[in-house]
Design an enzyme around this catalytic site. Structure first.
Site, mmCIF file in Angstrom:
data_model
loop_
_atom_site.group_PDB
_atom_site.id
_atom_site.type_symbol
_atom_site.label_atom_id
_atom_site.label_comp_id
_atom_site.label_asym_id
_atom_site.label_seq_id
_atom_site.Cartn_x
_atom_site.Cartn_y
_atom_site.Cartn_z
ATOM 1 N N CYS A 112 -70.850 -2.395 35.562
ATOM 2 C CA CYS A 112 -69.452 -2.692 35.279
ATOM 3 C C CYS A 112 -68.982 -3.865 36.113
ATOM 4 C CB CYS A 112 -68.629 -1.461 35.602
ATOM 5 S SG CYS A 112 -69.308 0.021 34.850
ATOM 6 N N ARG A 114 -70.686 -8.461 32.529
ATOM 7 C CA ARG A 114 -71.319 -7.339 33.232
ATOM 8 C C ARG A 114 -71.244 -6.052 32.420
ATOM 9 N NH1 ARG A 114 -72.139 -8.257 38.601
ATOM 10 N NH2 ARG A 114 -72.212 -6.021 38.942
ATOM 11 N N TRP A 171 -69.713 -0.839 31.541
ATOM 12 C CA TRP A 171 -71.006 -0.690 30.859
ATOM 13 C C TRP A 171 -71.334 0.786 31.028
ATOM 14 C CZ3 TRP A 171 -76.140 0.772 31.577
ATOM 15 C CH2 TRP A 171 -77.059 0.284 30.639
ATOM 16 N N ASN A 185 -68.256 0.995 39.952
ATOM 17 C CA ASN A 185 -69.474 0.432 39.356
ATOM 18 C C ASN A 185 -70.650 1.118 40.038
ATOM 19 O OD1 ASN A 185 -71.533 -1.068 38.237
ATOM 20 N ND2 ASN A 185 -71.305 -2.750 39.710
ATOM 21 N N GLY A 186 -71.470 1.827 39.275
ATOM 22 C CA GLY A 186 -72.601 2.539 39.878
ATOM 23 C C GLY A 186 -72.754 3.923 39.282
ATOM 24 N N GLU A 240 -90.946 -15.336 26.883
ATOM 25 C CA GLU A 240 -89.523 -15.658 27.100
ATOM 26 C C GLU A 240 -88.827 -16.005 25.781
ATOM 27 O OE1 GLU A 240 -85.843 -16.425 29.019
ATOM 28 O OE2 GLU A 240 -87.553 -15.093 29.345
ATOM 29 N N LYS A 245 -85.607 -13.983 24.364
ATOM 30 C CA LYS A 245 -84.327 -14.647 24.038
ATOM 31 C C LYS A 245 -83.891 -14.296 22.614
ATOM 32 C CE LYS A 245 -82.932 -15.444 27.316
ATOM 33 N NZ LYS A 245 -83.848 -15.139 28.349
ATOM 34 N N GLU A 287 -82.756 -10.625 22.454
ATOM 35 C CA GLU A 287 -81.461 -10.403 23.134
ATOM 36 C C GLU A 287 -80.284 -10.938 22.323
ATOM 37 O OE1 GLU A 287 -81.202 -10.868 27.712
ATOM 38 O OE2 GLU A 287 -82.529 -12.456 27.007
ATOM 39 N N HIS A 309 -106.826 -9.514 18.105
ATOM 40 C CA HIS A 309 -107.172 -8.145 18.511
ATOM 41 C C HIS A 309 -106.098 -7.151 18.110
ATOM 42 C CE1 HIS A 309 -110.526 -9.838 20.745
ATOM 43 N NE2 HIS A 309 -109.690 -10.703 21.273
ATOM 44 N N LYS A 338 -75.277 -8.615 32.433
ATOM 45 C CA LYS A 338 -75.889 -9.733 33.151
ATOM 46 C C LYS A 338 -76.741 -9.283 34.320
ATOM 47 C CE LYS A 338 -76.754 -13.978 33.956
ATOM 48 N NZ LYS A 338 -77.678 -14.641 33.058
HETATM 49 C C1 AGP Z 1 -82.489 -12.224 30.556
HETATM 50 O O1 AGP Z 1 -81.914 -13.034 29.614
HETATM 51 C C2 AGP Z 1 -81.794 -10.964 30.785
HETATM 52 N N1 AGP Z 1 -80.457 -11.143 31.109
HETATM 53 C C3 AGP Z 1 -82.499 -10.017 31.734
HETATM 54 O O2 AGP Z 1 -83.792 -9.774 31.251
HETATM 55 C C4 AGP Z 1 -82.613 -10.509 33.170
HETATM 56 O O3 AGP Z 1 -83.532 -11.534 33.263
HETATM 57 C C5 AGP Z 1 -83.065 -9.342 34.055
HETATM 58 O O4 AGP Z 1 -82.100 -8.332 33.975
HETATM 59 C C6 AGP Z 1 -83.266 -9.784 35.493
HETATM 60 O O5 AGP Z 1 -82.073 -10.244 36.040
HETATM 61 P P1 AGP Z 1 -82.094 -10.969 37.475
HETATM 62 O O6 AGP Z 1 -82.892 -12.221 37.354
HETATM 63 O O7 AGP Z 1 -80.650 -11.223 37.788
HETATM 64 O O8 AGP Z 1 -82.708 -9.995 38.437
#
Ligand code: AGP
Length: 610
Positions: free
Chosen positions: A2, A27, A74, A100-101, A483, A487, A490, A506, A605
């Site tokens: 959050c 967040r 969140w 948050n937590g 990657e 992307k 996501e 394989h 994030k």
């Molecule tokens: C990547 O686009 C994502 N937001 C996610 O996989 C991110 O890389 C991962 O949560 C790690 O975050 P950090 O680099 O802040 O530790």
């Protein structure tokens, strides 16, 4: 994960809180709410879903005051509904809390409080804190919080306001931090708090990062802090070197696109001042590894999650290639639970843009307990990963607001290249000019790759209805394929897999037909021909092939349906430009499918709960 924000001061609090939530919405965006105390009365407004819903609610039922707290959620405990939205109020209607937590022992405390006659109207673990604090509250909110936190187990960054205070003029916010991030902002006659410095930069550059166990009391005139033992303490004030413009969209439609186009500058800022092209040396301002220590290393262990894990895979390639030190890469969330082998001969690096990803932070602590030395590779000064480490290699990407990591990834690759050269140097091996010179061309090369945007926009028109994608790469480009797939997943919610091209036969080759777009990265000399023959296997099954390459497109005749040509760079730096078209493809397809590219569903994030 959050986002929490708070303000106490002379200004009208609600617009400030909403502005703070806007900067923290990446967040979590399941629900949002604000609470203020005005004329001795506690009042809240909450709404399910995106922040705009709360803004609408506040237009219908305005709120005003000079101090308050706000939250964007969140969901962890309790469905993402208005009923479970924060701020949560105690059942005596006198204390509001944002959190948050996760409170791990909330059920046990809840049962006890129910037995004492307290009532609960939400499914959240947070409401337990509100009632617990209220059960100790006799007018001194900070004192009540100190008593309550002694019983809590888990992770929490909380901020509370209340009525009936007998301390000072009663205008106060009490905050506590255990595990999840909380930063305080110092103003002239006003005080701020937030989960992330990005929410404060528009108001102040002077911030305090609370330590675990700290409790703070914020008023207009001062910030008091106590540590977990209850002793009054002074925490260092950090001056943020970000400028407020960096957290604005700057005319771009989305933060993600802005951050993709910030990569030339971010790369320059990340190697700038760390490389002496004259003397052929590399050095860092917040990291020092003595030659004797580097020589004593048995191996380097990289710990990370998500995109940072992909960067770590490339880091392994670079450090083993340029410094010849063995490197292991682990998913941080797995590392901790397999009883890892680590000792003083192992250098452990936590790779984390936010520096707050709890899986990575806890994995680092597990290694530290076993005697390993910790360093961090992070983008956020003062974040947890940097504070538990003996040194930090900062990426200078500036604030990254888009949930999908883009510029942080390419600056992590620049940082890993510098780290590999630094380790080589510390081992007494020369850093030849041809290893440093290409860095000077990197920003220009990235700009040239960005110029492919119109072509990629056309490709997105063609392929945005696909249901699956396969990304292929070999060697240093294999993590780039991973990657690219991440992307696209996501941002567009299309199922996508990244795979070593040589592995395709394989298994995944069974997926290939005329409906499956296959994106391959084929650059340089080492494995170009190998990738080409893998693509011939794809073409033999009518797959649609998009190739990112730095070679003459004619070399891919009969193999590629579409060629995206990026500038040629030495192999070690080539992933920094080959990933750009993949970022743009994910962005364009996401936009075309109407997805919220800055705040993709179910994501956040920085992941601050396990
Ligand atoms: C990547 O686009 C994502 N937001 C996610 O996989 C991110 O890389 C991962 O949560 C790690 O975050 P950090 O680099 O802040 O530790």
């Amino acid at each position: 994960m959050c986002g929490i924000v708070g303000y106490v001061g002379p200004r009208e609090v609600v617009p400030l809180l909403i502005d703070g939530l806007r900067r923290l919405e990446y967040r979590g965006y399941d629900s949002a709410g604000v609470a203020v105390v005005a004329d001795g009365r506690l009042d809240t407004r909450r709404a399910e879903g995106k922040l705009d819903r709360l803004v609408e609610r506040l237009r219908e039922q305005p709120l005003s005051g000079s101090y308050g707290v706000a939250h964007t959620r969140w969901a962890t405990h309790g469905k993402p509904t208005e009923r479970n939205a924060h701020p949560v109020v105690d059942s005596k209607d006198r204390i509001a809390i944002i959190h948050n937590g996760i409170i791990e022992n909330f059920l046990a405390i809840k049962r006890r409080l129910l037995g004492e006659g307290w009532t609960f109207s939400t499914d959240t673990d947070t409401e337990v804190i509100a009632n617990l604090v209220s059960s100790y509250y006799t007018g001194d909110l900070a004192a009540a919080v100190k008593r309550a936190v002694g019983e809590l187990e888990g992770m929490y960054a909380c901020a509370l306001i209340g009525t009936g205070s007998t301390v000072g003029d009663g205008e106060e916010i009490v905050a506590v931090r255990q595990g999840t991030p909380l930063v305080l902002g110092l103003g002239q006659g006003e005080s701020f708090l937030a989960s992330d410095p990005a929410a404060l930069i528009a108001h102040t550059r002077d911030v305090i990062f609370l330590d675990n166990g700290d409790i703070a009391r914020l008023t207009r005139s001062q910030i008091e802090i106590w540590d977990r033992s209850g002793a009054a303490v002074k925490r260092p004030v950090t001056r943020l070197n970000w400028d407020p413009q960096q957290v604005e969209k700057g005319g771009y439609k989305h933060f993600m696109l802005k951050e993709i186009f910030e990569q030339p500058e971010a790369a320059r800022d990340t190697f700038g001042g760390r490389v002496d092209f004259e003397t052929g040396t590399v050095g860092f301002d917040a990291l020092e590894l003595a030659p004797d220590y580097v020589r004593s290393l048995s191996r380097i262990q990289l710990l990370a999650c998500g995109t940072s894990w992909h960067a770590a895979l490339i880091g392994k390639f670079l450090i083993e290639e340029l410094a010849r030190i063995p490197v292991e890469v682990d998913y941080a969330s797995e590392y901790r639970y397999r009883d890892p082998i680590a000792d003083a001969s192992v250098l452990v690096a936590g790779i984390s843009q936010s520096g707050e990803t709890i899986d990575t932070v806890w994995a680092m602590e597990a290694a530290k307990e076993r005697g390993a030395r910790l360093i961090a590779l992070s983008n956020v000064p003062g974040s947890q990963a940097t504070r538990i480490s003996s040194g930090t290699l900062y990426t200078h990407a500036g604030p990254e607001i888009g949930v999908a990591s883009t510029k942080a990834f390419t600056t992590q690759l620049v940082a890993f290249y510098l780290l590999a050269l630094y380790l080589r140097q510390q081992l007494g091996r020369e850093v030849e000019p041809e290893l440093l010179a290409p860095l000077a061309h990197l920003p220009q090369a990235i700009s040239e790759a960005l110029a492919l945007e119109p072509e990629i926009e056309k490709l997105s028109r063609r392929y945005h209805t696909a249901t699956d994608f396969l990304f292929l790469g070999r060697g240093i480009q294999y993590p780039v394929a991973l990657e690219g797939a991440l992307k696209l997943k996501e941002i567009s919610y299309i199922h996508a897999e990244g795979y070593p091209a040589g592995e395709m036969k394989h298994g995944p080759i069974a997926l290939i037909d005329e409906h499956l777009p296959v994106v391959a990265i084929a650059t340089g000399k080492r494995v170009f021909e190998k990738v080409k023959s893998n693509l011939q296997e794809v073409k033999a099954r009518d797959g649609k092939v998009i190739v990112v390459t730095d070679r003459d497109p004619a070399e891919l005749d009969g193999v590629a349906d579409h060629v995206l040509r990026v500038p040629a760079l030495p192999e070690a730096l080539s992933p920094i430009v080959s990933v750009i078209p993949l970022q743009l493809l994910a962005y364009q397809i996401g936009v075309r499918r109407g997805a919220d590219v800055d705040q993709p569903r179910n994501l956040a994030k920085s992941v601050t709960v396990e």
